[in-house]
Design an enzyme around this catalytic site. Sequence first.
Site, PDB file in Angstrom:
ATOM      1  N   HIS A   1       0.778  -1.197  -0.003  1.00 55.99           N
ATOM      2  CA  HIS A   1       0.008  -0.052   0.048  1.00 55.99           C
ATOM      3  C   HIS A   1       0.854   1.235  -0.181  1.00 55.99           C
ATOM      4  O   HIS A   1       1.585   1.553   1.038  1.00 55.99           O
ATOM      5  CB  HIS A   1      -0.850  -0.191   1.277  1.00 55.99           C
TER       6      HIS A   1
ATOM      7  N   GLU B   1       0.405  -0.837  -4.751  1.00 56.98           N
ATOM      8  CA  GLU B   1      -0.738   0.175  -4.892  1.00 56.98           C
ATOM      9  C   GLU B   1      -0.089   1.553  -4.622  1.00 56.98           C
ATOM     10  O   GLU B   1       0.694   1.760  -3.738  1.00 56.98           O
ATOM     11  CB  GLU B   1      -1.837   0.037  -3.766  1.00 56.98           C
TER      12      GLU B   1
ATOM     13  N   ASP C   1      -1.457   6.059  -5.784  1.00 62.01           N
ATOM     14  CA  ASP C   1      -2.596   7.125  -5.918  1.00 62.01           C
ATOM     15  C   ASP C   1      -2.133   8.144  -6.784  1.00 62.01           C
ATOM     16  O   ASP C   1      -1.241   8.590  -6.943  1.00 62.01           O
ATOM     17  CB  ASP C   1      -2.897   7.485  -4.643  1.00 62.01           C
TER      18      ASP C   1
ATOM     19  N   HIS D   1      -0.774  10.518  -2.293  1.00 59.60           N
ATOM     20  CA  HIS D   1      -2.034  10.274  -1.592  1.00 59.60           C
ATOM     21  C   HIS D   1      -2.926  11.102  -1.801  1.00 59.60           C
ATOM     22  O   HIS D   1      -4.118  11.199  -2.263  1.00 59.60           O
ATOM     23  CB  HIS D   1      -1.993   9.464  -0.116  1.00 59.60           C
TER      24      HIS D   1
ATOM     25  N   GLU E   1      -4.439   3.485  -8.382  1.00 64.11           N
ATOM     26  CA  GLU E   1      -5.986   4.194  -7.660  1.00 64.11           C
ATOM     27  C   GLU E   1      -5.975   5.651  -8.372  1.00 64.11           C
ATOM     28  O   GLU E   1      -5.037   6.359  -7.904  1.00 64.11           O
ATOM     29  CB  GLU E   1      -5.799   4.152  -6.343  1.00 64.11           C
TER      30      GLU E   1
HETATM   31  O1  G3P Z   1      -6.440   1.367  -2.600  1.00 61.33           O
HETATM   32  C1  G3P Z   1      -6.389   0.986  -1.396  1.00 61.33           C
HETATM   33  C2  G3P Z   1      -6.457   2.272  -0.483  1.00 61.33           C
HETATM   34  O2  G3P Z   1      -5.396   2.903  -0.750  1.00 61.33           O
HETATM   35  C3  G3P Z   1      -7.824   3.247  -0.636  1.00 61.33           C
HETATM   36  O3  G3P Z   1      -7.636   4.150   0.359  1.00 61.33           O
HETATM   37  O4  G3P Z   1      -7.030   6.422   1.207  1.00 61.33           O
HETATM   38  O5  G3P Z   1      -5.423   4.676   1.391  1.00 61.33           O
HETATM   39  O6  G3P Z   1      -5.711   5.527  -0.946  1.00 61.33           O
HETATM   40  P1  G3P Z   1      -6.529   5.193   0.408  1.00 61.33           P
HETATM   41 MG    MG Z   2      -4.581   4.109  -2.319  1.00 62.34          MG
END
Ligand code: G3P
Ligand code: MG
Length: 234
Positions: A9, A36, A38, A51, A104
């Site tokens: 993450h 993962e 963003d 993020h 994401e």
């Molecule tokens: O993609 C999983 C997670 O990253 C979603 O929430 O706020 O951490 O981007 P966030």
């Molecule tokens: Mg995320």
Amino acid sequence: MVKTLNIAHRGFSGMYPENTMQAFRKAVETGADGIETDLHITKDGAIVLCHDETIDRTTDGTGFIKDYTCRELMKFNAGHGERIPSLDELLDYMKDKNLLLNLELKNDIVHYKDLEKYTIDKIHQYGLEKNVIISSFNHYSMQKVKEYDSSIKTGLLYGLPIHKPGEYARRIGADALHPLFSLIMDKDIIGDIKENGILINTYTVNKESDMKKLIHLGVDGIITNYPNVLKKLI
Ligand code: G3P
Ligand code: MG
């Protein structure tokens, strides 16, 4: 039983500055199956990895990503002397690795025009279409991904209960659900999702006991800040 994928993450964000090349490299070195991250768009149309919509929390700067050019953003320290990476940098790093990449789209607060199209074009440029799954809390955006390129996999993020999530995902043409892990700690809910042929990648699971339960329930992927801890369990 299928092997649960270990998805880092924001990279290995439990120990390194989140969404930096250092965190991505450390995730790969520790044996994660995927990363993962963003995505946002800068003032001059570059896709960068961060993020929040602003850089206040994760760098020594302030303000919205959409108000900076890519070159301006790169001047800020994102921790350990790292910069905010561009999507190109990560795709270039991942292009010769057969790992999962979960991109994401952060388009639920700021509505970045055509983020779907620009992201998919980049994925093709690096030949990573088989490795990528695009996700978002904005499910309209996930439909746009499919309209632009139906071969790209999509995941629907959600953090509140959905009634019959498997049916819902199938109806809107998604490949996966990406739920907050506490929403799926139930055999019946997992059953509904699996019966509809939908994959489950759940976030953000940092406690070993929760990881164990979710592996046992048969989720397809676990998104964690600690890929090192998860690695020992699968
Ligand atoms: O993609 C999983 C997670 O990253 C979603 O929430 O706020 O951490 O981007 P966030
Ligand atoms: Mg995320």
